[in-house]
Design a protein around this motif. Structure first.
Motif, PDB file in Angstrom:
ATOM      1  N   CYS A  28       0.828  -1.216   0.000  1.00 50.55           N
ATOM      2  CA  CYS A  28       0.000   0.000   0.000  1.00 50.55           C
ATOM      3  C   CYS A  28       0.858   1.260   0.000  1.00 50.55           C
ATOM      4  O   CYS A  28       0.526   2.242  -0.670  1.00 50.55           O
ATOM      5  CB  CYS A  28      -0.935  -0.001   1.203  1.00 50.55           C
ATOM      6  SG  CYS A  28      -2.259  -1.209   1.057  1.00 50.55           S
ATOM      7  N   SER A  29       1.965   1.242   0.747  1.00 49.71           N
ATOM      8  CA  SER A  29       2.814   2.437   0.778  1.00 49.71           C
ATOM      9  C   SER A  29       3.482   2.681  -0.576  1.00 49.71           C
ATOM     10  O   SER A  29       3.771   3.813  -0.932  1.00 49.71           O
ATOM     11  CB  SER A  29       3.864   2.334   1.886  1.00 49.71           C
ATOM     12  OG  SER A  29       4.785   1.308   1.597  1.00 49.71           O
ATOM     13  N   ALA A  32       0.207   3.699  -3.046  1.00 50.60           N
ATOM     14  CA  ALA A  32      -0.551   4.906  -2.719  1.00 50.60           C
ATOM     15  C   ALA A  32      -0.157   6.123  -3.555  1.00 50.60           C
ATOM     16  O   ALA A  32      -1.031   6.827  -4.056  1.00 50.60           O
ATOM     17  CB  ALA A  32      -0.437   5.212  -1.227  1.00 50.60           C
ATOM     18  N   PRO A  33       1.134   6.406  -3.742  1.00 55.53           N
ATOM     19  CA  PRO A  33       1.474   7.591  -4.549  1.00 55.53           C
ATOM     20  C   PRO A  33       0.948   7.503  -5.978  1.00 55.53           C
ATOM     21  O   PRO A  33       0.589   8.511  -6.568  1.00 55.53           O
ATOM     22  CB  PRO A  33       3.007   7.621  -4.531  1.00 55.53           C
ATOM     23  CG  PRO A  33       3.382   6.877  -3.307  1.00 55.53           C
ATOM     24  CD  PRO A  33       2.330   5.822  -3.130  1.00 55.53           C
ATOM     25  N   LEU A  36      -2.888   8.227  -5.749  1.00 51.56           N
ATOM     26  CA  LEU A  36      -3.218   9.586  -5.324  1.00 51.56           C
ATOM     27  C   LEU A  36      -2.688  10.651  -6.272  1.00 51.56           C
ATOM     28  O   LEU A  36      -2.986  11.830  -6.100  1.00 51.56           O
ATOM     29  CB  LEU A  36      -2.665   9.843  -3.919  1.00 51.56           C
ATOM     30  CG  LEU A  36      -3.240   8.949  -2.823  1.00 51.56           C
ATOM     31  CD1 LEU A  36      -2.523   9.212  -1.511  1.00 51.56           C
ATOM     32  CD2 LEU A  36      -4.732   9.157  -2.680  1.00 51.56           C
ATOM     33  N   LYS A  37      -1.916  10.248  -7.274  1.00 53.15           N
ATOM     34  CA  LYS A  37      -1.325  11.201  -8.203  1.00 53.15           C
ATOM     35  C   LYS A  37      -2.406  11.818  -9.086  1.00 53.15           C
ATOM     36  O   LYS A  37      -3.304  11.151  -9.561  1.00 53.15           O
ATOM     37  CB  LYS A  37      -0.293  10.488  -9.084  1.00 53.15           C
ATOM     38  CG  LYS A  37       0.411  11.410 -10.038  1.00 53.15           C
ATOM     39  CD  LYS A  37       1.434  10.643 -10.858  1.00 53.15           C
ATOM     40  CE  LYS A  37       2.080  11.584 -11.853  1.00 53.15           C
ATOM     41  NZ  LYS A  37       2.977  10.870 -12.743  1.00 53.15           N
ATOM     42  N   GLU A  90       5.250  15.713  -2.596  1.00 53.65           N
ATOM     43  CA  GLU A  90       3.852  16.061  -2.380  1.00 53.65           C
ATOM     44  C   GLU A  90       3.587  16.049  -0.875  1.00 53.65           C
ATOM     45  O   GLU A  90       3.710  14.998  -0.236  1.00 53.65           O
ATOM     46  CB  GLU A  90       2.940  15.075  -3.089  1.00 53.65           C
ATOM     47  CG  GLU A  90       3.126  15.089  -4.593  1.00 53.65           C
ATOM     48  CD  GLU A  90       2.290  14.027  -5.286  1.00 53.65           C
ATOM     49  OE1 GLU A  90       1.435  13.410  -4.619  1.00 53.65           O
ATOM     50  OE2 GLU A  90       2.511  13.825  -6.480  1.00 53.65           O
ATOM     51  N   VAL A  92       0.925  16.080   1.031  1.00 54.66           N
ATOM     52  CA  VAL A  92      -0.107  15.167   1.545  1.00 54.66           C
ATOM     53  C   VAL A  92       0.433  13.743   1.611  1.00 54.66           C
ATOM     54  O   VAL A  92       0.273  13.054   2.626  1.00 54.66           O
ATOM     55  CB  VAL A  92      -1.381  15.232   0.667  1.00 54.66           C
ATOM     56  CG1 VAL A  92      -2.387  14.196   1.106  1.00 54.66           C
ATOM     57  CG2 VAL A  92      -1.983  16.626   0.715  1.00 54.66           C
ATOM     58  N   SER A  93       1.101  13.300   0.555  1.00 59.85           N
ATOM     59  CA  SER A  93       1.673  11.949   0.545  1.00 59.85           C
ATOM     60  C   SER A  93       2.736  11.800   1.624  1.00 59.85           C
ATOM     61  O   SER A  93       2.813  10.763   2.295  1.00 59.85           O
ATOM     62  CB  SER A  93       2.293  11.634  -0.814  1.00 59.85           C
ATOM     63  OG  SER A  93       1.323  11.660  -1.823  1.00 59.85           O
ATOM     64  N   LEU A  94       3.548  12.828   1.800  1.00 55.89           N
ATOM     65  CA  LEU A  94       4.590  12.788   2.812  1.00 55.89           C
ATOM     66  C   LEU A  94       3.979  12.686   4.212  1.00 55.89           C
ATOM     67  O   LEU A  94       4.421  11.881   5.036  1.00 55.89           O
ATOM     68  CB  LEU A  94       5.476  14.025   2.710  1.00 55.89           C
ATOM     69  CG  LEU A  94       6.601  14.132   3.732  1.00 55.89           C
ATOM     70  CD1 LEU A  94       7.602  12.998   3.539  1.00 55.89           C
ATOM     71  CD2 LEU A  94       7.299  15.469   3.606  1.00 55.89           C
ATOM     72  N   VAL A  96       0.925  11.585   5.052  1.00 58.91           N
ATOM     73  CA  VAL A  96       0.257  10.293   5.218  1.00 58.91           C
ATOM     74  C   VAL A  96       1.284   9.199   5.490  1.00 58.91           C
ATOM     75  O   VAL A  96       1.106   8.367   6.386  1.00 58.91           O
ATOM     76  CB  VAL A  96      -0.596   9.949   3.978  1.00 58.91           C
ATOM     77  CG1 VAL A  96      -1.064   8.512   3.997  1.00 58.91           C
ATOM     78  CG2 VAL A  96      -1.787  10.887   3.880  1.00 58.91           C
ATOM     79  N   THR A  97       2.375   9.199   4.738  1.00 59.22           N
ATOM     80  CA  THR A  97       3.422   8.202   4.947  1.00 59.22           C
ATOM     81  C   THR A  97       4.023   8.335   6.342  1.00 59.22           C
ATOM     82  O   THR A  97       4.225   7.329   7.037  1.00 59.22           O
ATOM     83  CB  THR A  97       4.522   8.353   3.881  1.00 59.22           C
ATOM     84  OG1 THR A  97       3.933   8.240   2.590  1.00 59.22           O
ATOM     85  CG2 THR A  97       5.596   7.303   4.042  1.00 59.22           C
TER      86      THR A  97
END
Length: 126
Positions: A28-29, A32-33, A36-37, A90, A92-94, A96-97
């Motif tokens: 998932c990690s 996910a990017p 979500l892109k 990004e 948001v991605s950072l 969330v991770t």
């Protein structure tokens, strides 16, 4: 007389669940990017198709040979060669991770603390 401490043994099913859970988190990690892109902009229509040479693309004969081995012509390879990689972070991605990593670390720390206290209680008796 003291008895030797025998730690609890995790069953095979528990190990399987742990392994699948960790694999799922890794998958998932990594996925996910991509999910979500934001969608890419459509390529602009080319009005006139011009002939592109390997030299114009900055490719030497050895590079050209490798591209040809992969089945690319100069026109097909041009978008790959001329497109620069996007190294933007990004937020948001950072975030969330980071939250997933910190959350998992907290979970492991909490479970380890509970097990550590259980071992101390069994070993030294409270």
């Amino acid at each position: 007389m003291t008895t030797d401490y025998v730690p609890p043994v995790q069953k095979g099913f528990g190990q399987l669940v742990d392994s699948v859970f960790l694999l799922l988190l890794v998958y998932c990690s990594l996925l996910a990017p991509l999910l979500l892109k934001a969608p890419d902009k459509p390529p602009e229509a080319q009005t006139a198709k011009t002939q592109v040479s390997w030299r114009e693309l900055g490719q030497n004969p050895a590079m050209e040979a490798q591209w040809r081995k992969l089945g690319y012509t100069a026109e097909q390879a041009k978008p790959i060669i001329t497109t620069r990689f996007d190294y933007q972070i990004e937020p948001v991605s950072l975030i969330v991770t980071a939250l997933v990593i910190v959350g998992y670390f907290g979970f492991v720390l909490r479970v380890s603390d509970r097990q550590y206290r259980q071992v101390i209680a069994e070993k030294f008796g409270e």
